[in-house]
Design a protein around this motif. Sequence first.
Motif, PDB file in Angstrom:
ATOM      1  N   ARG A  21      -1.897  11.393  10.366  1.00  0.00           N
ATOM      2  CA  ARG A  21      -2.020  10.174   9.562  1.00  0.00           C
ATOM      3  C   ARG A  21      -2.412  10.500   8.125  1.00  0.00           C
ATOM      4  N   ARG A  24       0.684  11.852   6.381  1.00  0.00           N
ATOM      5  CA  ARG A  24       1.632  10.785   6.051  1.00  0.00           C
ATOM      6  C   ARG A  24       1.133   9.942   4.883  1.00  0.00           C
ATOM      7  N   GLY A  25      -0.168   9.653   4.880  1.00  0.00           N
ATOM      8  CA  GLY A  25      -0.711   8.882   3.771  1.00  0.00           C
ATOM      9  C   GLY A  25      -0.589   9.620   2.449  1.00  0.00           C
ATOM     10  N   GLY A  28       3.077   9.734   1.296  1.00  0.00           N
ATOM     11  CA  GLY A  28       3.490   8.477   0.674  1.00  0.00           C
ATOM     12  C   GLY A  28       2.930   8.325  -0.723  1.00  0.00           C
ATOM     13  N   VAL A  32       5.128   8.101  -4.343  1.00  0.00           N
ATOM     14  CA  VAL A  32       4.952   7.059  -5.350  1.00  0.00           C
ATOM     15  C   VAL A  32       4.575   7.674  -6.691  1.00  0.00           C
ATOM     16  N   ALA A  85       0.032   2.399  -3.475  1.00  0.00           N
ATOM     17  CA  ALA A  85       0.078   2.982  -2.128  1.00  0.00           C
ATOM     18  C   ALA A  85      -1.059   2.526  -1.225  1.00  0.00           C
ATOM     19  N   PRO A  87      -1.627  -0.288   0.464  1.00  0.00           N
ATOM     20  CA  PRO A  87      -1.202  -0.831   1.761  1.00  0.00           C
ATOM     21  C   PRO A  87      -0.715   0.248   2.730  1.00  0.00           C
ATOM     22  N   TRP A  88       0.008   1.238   2.231  1.00  0.00           N
ATOM     23  CA  TRP A  88       0.480   2.314   3.099  1.00  0.00           C
ATOM     24  C   TRP A  88      -0.679   3.148   3.630  1.00  0.00           C
ATOM     25  N   LEU A  89      -1.646   3.454   2.767  1.00  0.00           N
ATOM     26  CA  LEU A  89      -2.809   4.229   3.195  1.00  0.00           C
ATOM     27  C   LEU A  89      -3.630   3.457   4.224  1.00  0.00           C
ATOM     28  N   TYR A  91      -2.474   1.170   6.203  1.00  0.00           N
ATOM     29  CA  TYR A  91      -1.700   1.109   7.446  1.00  0.00           C
ATOM     30  C   TYR A  91      -1.905   2.369   8.276  1.00  0.00           C
ATOM     31  N   GLN A  92      -1.941   3.519   7.621  1.00  0.00           N
ATOM     32  CA  GLN A  92      -2.181   4.760   8.360  1.00  0.00           C
ATOM     33  C   GLN A  92      -3.573   4.761   8.997  1.00  0.00           C
TER      34      GLN A  92
END
Length: 248
Positions: A21, A24-25, A28, A32, A85, A87-89, A91-92
């Motif tokens: 995770r 992936r964070g 992402g 960006v 980023a 929201p993506w972080l 989410y992970q």
Amino acid sequence: MSDAGPGESPLIEHLIELRARLMRGLLGLGMVLLALLPFSRALYSHLATPLISQLPDGQSMIATNPAGAFFAPLKLTFFTALFIAVPWLLYQAWAFVAPGLYAREKRLALPLLASAVTLFYVGCAFAYFLVLPAVFHFLTTFRPDVIAITPDAGAYLDFVLAIFFAFGASFELPVAMVILVLLGWVSPQQLREGRGYAIVGIFVVAAVLTPPDVVSQLMLAIPMCFLYELGIQAARWLVPRKQPASEP
């Protein structure tokens, strides 16, 4: 050589999942950042608009050190990528902890998480479009004529980032109030009864977080008072949902 204990395998699996995770964070965030790097100069020019529009014609920013004009846009680009980023972080992070939550906890955590992110973005937008132009207009209007404003690029960026963080974090007040009510530390009735003390505390916090001018202090304190009322209403709405869970 001893065999692995029964608790080691789940722990290793959790560590592997956590590493995945995190990777992936960061991946992402890196994507960006790479996408924004070509626009570093444009991003800084856009961020400087609230101040440049208040300066005399032909006057601009300076860099007090040779590398300042280079590193300030790069620093802004990194924070902009982090801002996008988030929201993506989150989410992970959510995907990592969600399997260990109960269904009711998931139902409560998701709206709170989404509200926290939205309110932070709203606070930053409020600071950029309303607070910064008003503050710089106030500061440039009441300066003595013998003093010329020549802002440093790095100092201006640090100032604006501090304003963004102050307003973004302060706009999280309703979420913090709801969490306190859900934890049982306070009740909506106590929040209503302590409204006067809360307003005084809000103005004190606004005076500490904002620059030493009355404009930014009022523009932070007044929205926080409305957000305090919003937090009370949101907490009242959630209390009936919390009561059945406390019954045997």
